[in-house]
Design a protein around this motif. Structure first.
Motif, short mmCIF file in Angstrom:
data_model
loop_
_atom_site.label_atom_id
_atom_site.label_comp_id
_atom_site.label_asym_id
_atom_site.label_seq_id
_atom_site.Cartn_x
_atom_site.Cartn_y
_atom_site.Cartn_z
N UNK A 1 0.85 -1.18 0.00
CA UNK A 1 0.00 0.00 0.00
C UNK A 1 0.89 1.24 0.00
N UNK A 2 0.34 2.39 -0.09
CA UNK A 2 1.07 3.62 -0.30
C UNK A 2 1.17 4.49 0.94
N UNK A 3 0.91 3.95 2.10
CA UNK A 3 0.99 4.76 3.33
C UNK A 3 2.43 5.11 3.65
N UNK A 4 2.61 6.33 4.14
CA UNK A 4 3.93 6.78 4.58
C UNK A 4 3.78 7.33 5.99
N UNK A 5 4.24 6.58 6.96
CA UNK A 5 4.11 6.98 8.35
C UNK A 5 5.37 7.67 8.82
N UNK A 6 5.18 8.71 9.63
CA UNK A 6 6.30 9.47 10.16
C UNK A 6 6.17 9.53 11.68
N UNK A 7 6.82 8.61 12.39
CA UNK A 7 6.71 8.57 13.85
C UNK A 7 7.18 9.86 14.52
N UNK A 8 8.01 10.64 13.85
CA UNK A 8 8.53 11.87 14.46
C UNK A 8 7.65 13.09 14.18
N UNK A 9 6.53 12.91 13.49
CA UNK A 9 5.71 14.06 13.10
C UNK A 9 4.93 14.67 14.26
N UNK A 10 4.76 13.92 15.34
CA UNK A 10 3.94 14.41 16.44
C UNK A 10 2.47 14.07 16.28
N UNK A 11 2.08 13.63 15.08
CA UNK A 11 0.71 13.23 14.81
C UNK A 11 0.58 11.74 15.08
N UNK A 12 -0.44 11.32 15.85
CA UNK A 12 -0.57 9.89 16.13
C UNK A 12 -0.65 9.07 14.84
N UNK A 13 -0.13 7.86 14.89
CA UNK A 13 -0.09 7.00 13.71
C UNK A 13 -1.49 6.76 13.15
N UNK A 14 -2.46 6.50 14.03
CA UNK A 14 -3.81 6.23 13.53
C UNK A 14 -4.34 7.45 12.77
N UNK A 15 -4.00 8.67 13.26
CA UNK A 15 -4.46 9.90 12.60
C UNK A 15 -3.79 10.06 11.24
N UNK A 16 -2.51 9.67 11.14
CA UNK A 16 -1.82 9.72 9.86
C UNK A 16 -2.52 8.80 8.86
N UNK A 17 -2.91 7.62 9.32
CA UNK A 17 -3.63 6.69 8.44
C UNK A 17 -4.96 7.29 7.98
N UNK A 18 -5.72 7.84 8.93
CA UNK A 18 -7.01 8.45 8.60
C UNK A 18 -6.81 9.56 7.57
N UNK A 19 -5.87 10.45 7.83
CA UNK A 19 -5.63 11.57 6.92
C UNK A 19 -5.21 11.10 5.54
N UNK A 20 -4.37 10.08 5.48
CA UNK A 20 -3.89 9.62 4.18
C UNK A 20 -4.99 8.93 3.38
N UNK A 21 -5.88 8.21 4.05
CA UNK A 21 -7.01 7.62 3.32
C UNK A 21 -7.90 8.73 2.78
N UNK A 22 -8.17 9.73 3.61
CA UNK A 22 -9.00 10.86 3.16
C UNK A 22 -8.35 11.58 1.98
N UNK A 23 -7.04 11.78 2.07
CA UNK A 23 -6.33 12.44 0.97
C UNK A 23 -6.48 11.62 -0.31
N UNK A 24 -6.35 10.32 -0.19
CA UNK A 24 -6.45 9.45 -1.37
C UNK A 24 -7.85 9.48 -1.96
N UNK A 98 1.03 19.42 3.03
CA UNK A 98 2.00 20.48 2.74
C UNK A 98 3.10 20.50 3.80
N UNK A 99 2.71 20.33 5.05
CA UNK A 99 3.69 20.31 6.14
C UNK A 99 4.70 19.19 5.94
N UNK A 100 4.20 18.00 5.59
CA UNK A 100 5.11 16.86 5.36
C UNK A 100 6.02 17.12 4.16
N UNK A 101 5.44 17.65 3.08
CA UNK A 101 6.23 17.94 1.88
C UNK A 101 7.29 19.00 2.17
N UNK A 102 6.90 20.07 2.84
CA UNK A 102 7.85 21.15 3.13
C UNK A 102 9.00 20.66 4.00
N UNK A 103 8.68 19.88 5.02
CA UNK A 103 9.72 19.36 5.91
C UNK A 103 10.68 18.45 5.14
#
Length: 133
Positions: A1-24, A98-103
Motif C-alpha cells: 500500500x502507499x501509506x507513509x508513516x512518520x513517527x517523528x511528526x507528532x501526529x498519532x499513527x492512527x491519525x496519519x492513516x485516517x488523513x492519508x485515506x482521506x487524501x487518497x 504540505x507540512x510533510x512535503x515542506x519538511x
C-alpha cells in the motif's frame, strides 16, 4: 500500500492513516467501492499494532469515509455525485500534506521555487488526466 508513516511528526499513527485515506479519496486515488487492506495485513505491512489500524478504520467508518462489511472487509464508501468532505476538513488534509512535503523538501535541501514548480507540474498532469474520458 502507499501509506507513509512518520513517527517523528507528532501526529498519532492512527491519525496519519485516517488523513492519508482521506487524501487518497479526495485526490481520486481511492474510489468508492475500492477495498482497503485488512487490519491485520496493513498492520503487518506497516509494522504497527493492529489496534492502531483498527482505530483508524473505526474513525474512517464513523466519518462515513469507509464502510466495513463483516467478513468482506473495509471499502471506500459510496458518495453522492460530487460529494466532498467539508472545506475545513479538506484544508486540514491539505495543510498536513504540505507540512510533510515542506519538511521533507527542506531536509533534502530543495529550493522552494523548485518544490513549487514540481507541485504545479504534478497538479497540471492530474488535471489533464482527469479531463480525459
Amino acid at each position: 500500500m502507499w501509506f507513509h508513516l512518520d513517527p517523528s511528526s507528532g501526529l498519532p499513527i492512527y491519525r496519519q492513516l485516517v488523513d492519508q485515506v482521506k487524501q487518497a479519496v479526495v485526490g481520486g486515488v481511492l474510489k468508492p467501492g475500492d477495498r482497503l487492506p485488512s487490519v491485520r495485513d496493513l498492520a503487518v505491512d506497516l509494522a504497527i499494532n493492529p489496534h492502531t489500524v483498527a482505530k483508524a478504520y473505526q474513525e474512517l467508518e464513523r466519518e462515513g469515509v469507509i464502510t466495513v462489511r463483516r467478513g468482506k472487509g473495509a471499502f471506500i464508501a459510496e458518495l453522492g455525485e460530487g460529494a466532498l468532505p467539508p472545506l475545513h476538513e479538506r484544508e486540514a488534509i491539505l495543510n498536513a500534506a504540505i507540512e510533510r512535503l515542506a519538511a521533507k523538501a527542506y531536509r533534502l535541501q530543495f529550493h522552494p521555487d523548485e518544490v513549487l514548480q514540481r507541485v504545479q507540474e504534478r497538479l497540471a498532469r492530474l488535471k489533464n488526466s482527469a479531463a480525459r474520458p
